[in-house]
Design an enzyme around this catalytic site. Structure first.
Site, PDB file in Angstrom:
ATOM      1  N   ASN A  56       0.712  -1.237   0.090  1.00 35.40           N
ATOM      2  CA  ASN A  56       0.152   0.028   0.007  1.00 35.40           C
ATOM      3  C   ASN A  56       1.000   1.212   0.036  1.00 35.40           C
ATOM      4  OD1 ASN A  56      -1.808   1.995   0.567  1.00 35.40           O
ATOM      5  ND2 ASN A  56      -2.261   1.518   2.677  1.00 35.40           N
TER       6      ASN A  56
ATOM      7  N   LYS B 171       0.278   4.442  -0.160  1.00 38.03           N
ATOM      8  CA  LYS B 171      -0.390   5.561   0.386  1.00 38.03           C
ATOM      9  C   LYS B 171      -0.173   6.783  -0.697  1.00 38.03           C
ATOM     10  CE  LYS B 171       0.005   3.392   4.476  1.00 38.03           C
ATOM     11  NZ  LYS B 171       0.212   3.366   6.006  1.00 38.03           N
TER      12      LYS B 171
ATOM     13  N   HIS C 234      -9.348   1.100   5.124  1.00 42.78           N
ATOM     14  CA  HIS C 234      -7.907   1.266   5.850  1.00 42.78           C
ATOM     15  C   HIS C 234      -8.215   2.416   6.953  1.00 42.78           C
ATOM     16  CE1 HIS C 234      -3.821   2.460   6.313  1.00 42.78           C
ATOM     17  NE2 HIS C 234      -3.571   1.349   5.785  1.00 42.78           N
TER      18      HIS C 234
ATOM     19  N   GLU D 279      -6.392   4.707   7.901  1.00 42.13           N
ATOM     20  CA  GLU D 279      -6.497   6.295   7.502  1.00 42.13           C
ATOM     21  C   GLU D 279      -7.618   6.605   6.931  1.00 42.13           C
ATOM     22  OE1 GLU D 279      -2.702   5.582   5.441  1.00 42.13           O
ATOM     23  OE2 GLU D 279      -2.054   5.179   7.287  1.00 42.13           O
TER      24      GLU D 279
ATOM     25  N   GLU E 259      -5.450  -5.161  10.632  1.00 39.24           N
ATOM     26  CA  GLU E 259      -4.264  -3.998  10.759  1.00 39.24           C
ATOM     27  C   GLU E 259      -4.457  -3.183  11.997  1.00 39.24           C
ATOM     28  OE1 GLU E 259      -2.324  -2.934   6.870  1.00 39.24           O
ATOM     29  OE2 GLU E 259      -3.994  -1.543   7.116  1.00 39.24           O
TER      30      GLU E 259
ATOM     31  N   GLY F 204       2.737   2.211  10.575  1.00 41.46           N
ATOM     32  CA  GLY F 204       3.385   3.239  10.371  1.00 41.46           C
ATOM     33  C   GLY F 204       4.260   3.745  11.709  1.00 41.46           C
TER      34      GLY F 204
ATOM     35  N   SER G   2       3.551  -2.341  10.141  1.00 41.66           N
ATOM     36  CA  SER G   2       5.157  -2.308  10.365  1.00 41.66           C
ATOM     37  C   SER G   2       5.770  -3.620   9.885  1.00 41.66           C
ATOM     38  CB  SER G   2       5.436  -2.098  11.883  1.00 41.66           C
ATOM     39  OG  SER G   2       4.985  -0.724  11.970  1.00 41.66           O
TER      40      SER G   2
HETATM   41  P1  PGA Z   1       3.019   0.103   7.718  1.00 39.30           P
HETATM   42  O1  PGA Z   1       1.590   0.592   6.965  1.00 39.30           O
HETATM   43  O2  PGA Z   1       3.621  -1.097   6.808  1.00 39.30           O
HETATM   44  O3  PGA Z   1       3.871   1.524   7.334  1.00 39.30           O
HETATM   45  O4  PGA Z   1       2.756   0.200   9.169  1.00 39.30           O
HETATM   46  C1  PGA Z   1       0.715  -0.648   6.775  1.00 39.30           C
HETATM   47  C2  PGA Z   1      -0.584  -0.307   6.127  1.00 39.30           C
HETATM   48  O5  PGA Z   1      -1.151   1.063   6.747  1.00 39.30           O
HETATM   49  O6  PGA Z   1      -1.286  -0.792   5.272  1.00 39.30           O
END
Ligand code: PGA
Length: 250
Positions: A10, A12, A95, A97, A167, A173, A213
């Protein structure tokens, strides 16, 4: 685990169309003999060039979001039909976000999942609890609500096209990965939710990806868990060598 694992990147809000196609051209030869399927979700502006670059490779291109209506006065939005016509195969929905930064609720996400399925796109439906919810021991209640509301009015036949992603918001992140024990425990809970709403067969066949992560250093341990069928990767999917390593290790 008998199903083919999925590693989904992903991106983003990162990478121009030029950077995206360069990335895909560099990645493709490195993962030629991978056992896992490689999915990548670039930004809307990079989708067309990404599809072109991924032609004749084993990389599958998807989108990070879509609207639930087919067309109309929705300034700034993109429909599932537009994505499908472009050659897009999957779409990430719900997601964290989108839920927390853009205030998308379960019913909107559910309508998008239904529309994606109608438009012939494979939805990756994301669910996950916040740090506060985990501390307050509400993880299972939150996941059950997000899952049940997210898949409302979806038939068993359509359910077989859905991919789920767990998630935990506190692991996205932040560099804090859920331990493989926490992830496996939660995935096995989600597996039971799928049985409760659909049936054993669907539950067995549905991919549940872990996200938060994920990096080359922790992917193997996560993938060894019985109920983890793949990973959804943010940060570590932005560099083609680290993404290739994750795909090859999964
Ligand atoms: P990340 O994000 O691997 O940077 O933690 C995962 C995601 O948001 O799908």
């Amino acid at each position: 685990m008998d199903k083919k694992s999925i590693v989904a990147g992903n991106w983003k809000m990162n990478k121009t169309h030029k950077e995206a196609s360069e990335f895909i051209k560099n990645l493709a030869p490195l993962i030629q003999s991978a056992r896992a399927s490689a999915y990548i979700a670039p930004s809307f502006t990079a989708l067309h060039d990404s599809i072109t670059a991924a032609k004749d490779t084993n990389i599958i291109i998807g989108a990070q979001n879509m609207h639930d209506e087919t067309d109309g006065a929705f300034t700034g939005e993109i429909s599932g039909g537009m994505l499908k016509t472009l050659g897009i195969e999957f779409v990430i929905l719900g997601h964290s976000e989108r839920r927390h930064v853009f205030q998308e609720d379960n019913s909107f996400i559910n309508r998008k999942v239904i529309r994606a399925l109608k438009d012939g796109l494979q939805p990756i439906l994301c669910i996950g609890e916040t740090q506060k919810e985990r501390e307050e021991k509400k993880t299972e209640v939150v996941l059950e609500e997000q899952f049940f509301k997210g898949i409302q009015n979806i038939s068993k036949k359509d359910a077989s096209n859905i991919i789920l992603a767990y998630e935990p918001v506190w692991a996205i992140g932040t560099g804090k990965t859920a331990t493989s024990e926490i992830a496996e425990h939660t995935h096995s809970f989600i597996r039971k939710l799928i049985i409760k709403h659909f049936d054993k067969e669907i539950s067995k066949n549905m991919h549940i990806l872990y996200g938060g992560s994920v990096k080359p250093q922790n992917v193997e341990e996560l993938m060894q868990q019985e109920n983890i069928d793949g990973v959804l990767v943010g940060g570590a999917s932005l560099e083609y060598k680290s993404f290739a390593e994750i795909v090859n290790k999964a």
